[in-house]
Design a protein around this motif. Structure first.
Motif, mmCIF file in Angstrom:
data_model
loop_
_atom_site.group_PDB
_atom_site.id
_atom_site.type_symbol
_atom_site.label_atom_id
_atom_site.label_comp_id
_atom_site.label_asym_id
_atom_site.label_seq_id
_atom_site.Cartn_x
_atom_site.Cartn_y
_atom_site.Cartn_z
ATOM 1 N N TRP A 125 0.837 -1.200 0.000
ATOM 2 C CA TRP A 125 0.000 0.000 0.000
ATOM 3 C C TRP A 125 0.862 1.237 0.000
ATOM 4 N N GLU A 126 0.257 2.341 -0.438
ATOM 5 C CA GLU A 126 0.973 3.608 -0.506
ATOM 6 C C GLU A 126 -0.041 4.750 -0.513
ATOM 7 N N VAL A 127 0.212 5.779 0.256
ATOM 8 C CA VAL A 127 -0.589 6.994 0.186
ATOM 9 C C VAL A 127 0.005 7.841 -0.933
ATOM 10 N N ARG A 128 -0.837 8.172 -1.894
ATOM 11 C CA ARG A 128 -0.432 8.972 -3.058
ATOM 12 C C ARG A 128 -1.289 10.232 -3.086
ATOM 13 N N GLY A 129 -0.808 11.279 -2.446
ATOM 14 C CA GLY A 129 -1.585 12.517 -2.389
ATOM 15 C C GLY A 129 -2.860 12.311 -1.602
ATOM 16 N N ASP A 130 -4.009 12.440 -2.272
ATOM 17 C CA ASP A 130 -5.287 12.281 -1.594
ATOM 18 C C ASP A 130 -5.891 10.897 -1.800
ATOM 19 N N ARG A 131 -5.074 9.938 -2.230
ATOM 20 C CA ARG A 131 -5.547 8.563 -2.447
ATOM 21 C C ARG A 131 -4.636 7.552 -1.767
#
Length: 141
Positions: A76-82
């Motif tokens: 998993w990875e947080v990419r900006g607002d996603r």
């Protein structure tokens, strides 16, 4: 193989500009709960609501273990607002969506993914299997 909660999270960089991924190596049935808790803790530590993400992680890993083999790789990875969640299994077999007749006890995991995710899909990995991924809008806790 077991996911041990004391194992360090490995960080893989996709490229010089891309942020690192969180990788949970292999998850098996007995360690799905630990994987879900690790995701919950990670998101909560960043002030993000983990509920939908943990539900979708459970559904994707559950499907991978039921239809794709004895283990699944989770990322998993947080990419900006996603939030990106990927689950890879060892089966190259395509997904089969079961029509919702309302009388089944199970089989609605991908319908939940479709309902809660902004986007989702399947990335073939050749004879190595496939990755089912989804992206969720991140919300403050």
């Amino acid at each position: 193989m077991r996911l041990v909660s004391s194992l360090p999270v490995r960080r893989l960089s996709v490229g010089p500009v891309d942020p690192p991924f969180q990788l949970l190596a292999l998850v098996v049935r007995s360690t799905l709960r630990a994987a879900r808790h690790r995701l919950r803790d990670h998101l909560a530590a960043h002030g993000l609501d983990p509920d939908d993400a943990c539900l979708l992680l459970s559904e994707l890993v559950g499907n991978a273990l039921l239809h794709g083999g004895d283990s699944a790789a989770v990322v998993w990875e947080v990419r900006g607002d996603r939030l990106y969640i990927g689950v890879a299994d060892g089966s190259p077999a395509e997904l089969a969506l079961v029509p919702d007749g309302g009388e089944r006890d199970g089989g609605r995991g991908l319908f939940l993914v479709d309902l809660l995710a902004v986007e989702w899909g399947v990335r073939p990995l050749g004879e190595s299997g496939k990755e089912i991924w989804c992206e969720l809008a991140v919300k403050a806790a």
